[in-house]
Motif scaffolding. Sequence first.
Motif, PDB file in Angstrom:
ATOM      1  N   ALA A  17       4.761  -1.342   8.891  1.00 37.71           N
ATOM      2  CA  ALA A  17       6.222  -1.061   9.169  1.00 37.71           C
ATOM      3  C   ALA A  17       7.060  -1.966   8.583  1.00 37.71           C
ATOM      4  CB  ALA A  17       6.280  -0.773  10.716  1.00 37.71           C
ATOM      5  N   SER A  18       6.544  -3.120   8.290  1.00 36.76           N
ATOM      6  CA  SER A  18       7.269  -4.579   7.845  1.00 36.76           C
ATOM      7  C   SER A  18       7.573  -4.301   6.378  1.00 36.76           C
ATOM      8  CB  SER A  18       6.590  -5.642   8.121  1.00 36.76           C
ATOM      9  OG  SER A  18       5.380  -6.094   7.601  1.00 36.76           O
ATOM     10  N   TYR A  19       6.944  -3.338   5.565  1.00 37.06           N
ATOM     11  CA  TYR A  19       6.990  -3.158   4.342  1.00 37.06           C
ATOM     12  C   TYR A  19       8.001  -1.972   3.815  1.00 37.06           C
ATOM     13  CZ  TYR A  19       3.027  -6.370   3.780  1.00 37.06           C
ATOM     14  OH  TYR A  19       2.215  -7.628   3.850  1.00 37.06           O
ATOM     15  N   SER A  20       8.615  -2.087   2.827  1.00 41.90           N
ATOM     16  CA  SER A  20       9.272  -1.020   2.041  1.00 41.90           C
ATOM     17  C   SER A  20       9.244  -1.255   0.649  1.00 41.90           C
ATOM     18  CB  SER A  20      10.707  -1.002   2.792  1.00 41.90           C
ATOM     19  OG  SER A  20      11.475  -2.192   2.451  1.00 41.90           O
ATOM     20  N   GLY A  21       9.830  -0.001  -0.022  1.00 42.04           N
ATOM     21  CA  GLY A  21      10.064   0.148  -1.160  1.00 42.04           C
ATOM     22  C   GLY A  21       8.899   0.829  -2.126  1.00 42.04           C
ATOM     23  N   PRO A  22       8.922   0.745  -3.407  1.00 44.64           N
ATOM     24  CA  PRO A  22       8.225   1.563  -4.185  1.00 44.64           C
ATOM     25  C   PRO A  22       6.773   1.180  -4.054  1.00 44.64           C
ATOM     26  CG  PRO A  22       9.374   0.048  -5.658  1.00 44.64           C
ATOM     27  CD  PRO A  22       9.780  -0.040  -4.324  1.00 44.64           C
ATOM     28  N   ILE A  23       6.209   0.250  -3.777  1.00 46.84           N
ATOM     29  CA  ILE A  23       4.811  -0.085  -3.686  1.00 46.84           C
ATOM     30  C   ILE A  23       4.408   0.577  -2.245  1.00 46.84           C
ATOM     31  CG2 ILE A  23       3.009  -1.832  -3.225  1.00 46.84           C
ATOM     32  CD1 ILE A  23       4.733  -3.862  -4.731  1.00 46.84           C
ATOM     33  N   SER A  25       5.596   3.190  -0.988  1.00 41.47           N
ATOM     34  CA  SER A  25       5.749   4.625  -1.034  1.00 41.47           C
ATOM     35  C   SER A  25       4.250   5.206  -1.995  1.00 41.47           C
ATOM     36  CB  SER A  25       7.109   4.946  -1.850  1.00 41.47           C
ATOM     37  OG  SER A  25       8.022   4.816  -1.198  1.00 41.47           O
ATOM     38  N   ARG A  26       4.215   4.249  -3.127  1.00 38.52           N
ATOM     39  CA  ARG A  26       3.026   4.752  -3.922  1.00 38.52           C
ATOM     40  C   ARG A  26       1.842   4.589  -3.334  1.00 38.52           C
ATOM     41  NH1 ARG A  26       4.468   2.066  -8.425  1.00 38.52           N
ATOM     42  NH2 ARG A  26       3.995   0.034  -7.280  1.00 38.52           N
ATOM     43  N   CYS A  27       1.669   3.697  -2.204  1.00 36.51           N
ATOM     44  CA  CYS A  27       0.370   3.630  -1.627  1.00 36.51           C
ATOM     45  C   CYS A  27       0.235   4.604  -0.580  1.00 36.51           C
ATOM     46  CB  CYS A  27       0.175   2.040  -1.173  1.00 36.51           C
ATOM     47  SG  CYS A  27      -0.027   0.886  -1.985  1.00 36.51           S
ATOM     48  N   GLU A  28       1.350   4.879   0.253  1.00 35.86           N
ATOM     49  CA  GLU A  28       1.219   6.136   1.289  1.00 35.86           C
ATOM     50  C   GLU A  28       1.153   7.333   0.569  1.00 35.86           C
ATOM     51  OE1 GLU A  28       4.077   4.497   4.714  1.00 35.86           O
ATOM     52  OE2 GLU A  28       4.901   5.261   3.104  1.00 35.86           O
ATOM     53  N   SER A  29       1.442   7.549  -0.760  1.00 36.93           N
ATOM     54  CA  SER A  29       1.351   8.686  -1.240  1.00 36.93           C
ATOM     55  C   SER A  29      -0.332   8.794  -1.879  1.00 36.93           C
ATOM     56  CB  SER A  29       2.383   9.068  -2.384  1.00 36.93           C
ATOM     57  OG  SER A  29       2.028   8.151  -3.484  1.00 36.93           O
ATOM     58  N   GLU A  30      -0.736   7.874  -2.021  1.00 34.30           N
ATOM     59  CA  GLU A  30      -2.102   7.953  -2.521  1.00 34.30           C
ATOM     60  C   GLU A  30      -3.253   7.684  -1.418  1.00 34.30           C
ATOM     61  OE1 GLU A  30      -5.486   5.007  -5.010  1.00 34.30           O
ATOM     62  OE2 GLU A  30      -3.090   4.549  -4.969  1.00 34.30           O
ATOM     63  N   TRP A  31      -2.997   6.950  -0.275  1.00 32.94           N
ATOM     64  CA  TRP A  31      -4.097   7.119   1.006  1.00 32.94           C
ATOM     65  C   TRP A  31      -3.484   7.802   2.109  1.00 32.94           C
ATOM     66  CZ3 TRP A  31      -8.648   5.351  -0.215  1.00 32.94           C
ATOM     67  CH2 TRP A  31      -8.864   4.738  -1.422  1.00 32.94           C
ATOM     68  N   LYS A  32      -2.233   8.508   1.896  1.00 32.34           N
ATOM     69  CA  LYS A  32      -2.069   9.390   3.092  1.00 32.34           C
ATOM     70  C   LYS A  32      -1.941   8.681   4.381  1.00 32.34           C
ATOM     71  CE  LYS A  32      -1.843  12.872   0.075  1.00 32.34           C
ATOM     72  NZ  LYS A  32      -0.919  12.568  -0.943  1.00 32.34           N
TER      73      LYS A  32
END
Length: 59
Positions: A17-23, A25-32
Amino acid sequence: MRAYCLEEQREAAKAIASYSGPIRSRCESEWKDDFHMVLFCIKEQEPPFQATIGDVIQD
């Protein structure tokens, strides 16, 4: 073991929750919804901390 895994996922979700940005987003799309792996992915891709000249203690 299940309780351990659930707690690990809860802690990782809080940390994400303390992170934001493209990194993130990319990690969430990869690891769901594997929050532990999303957090690991984010930390692996963060740029290393670079001290500035003002951060260096001078004699």
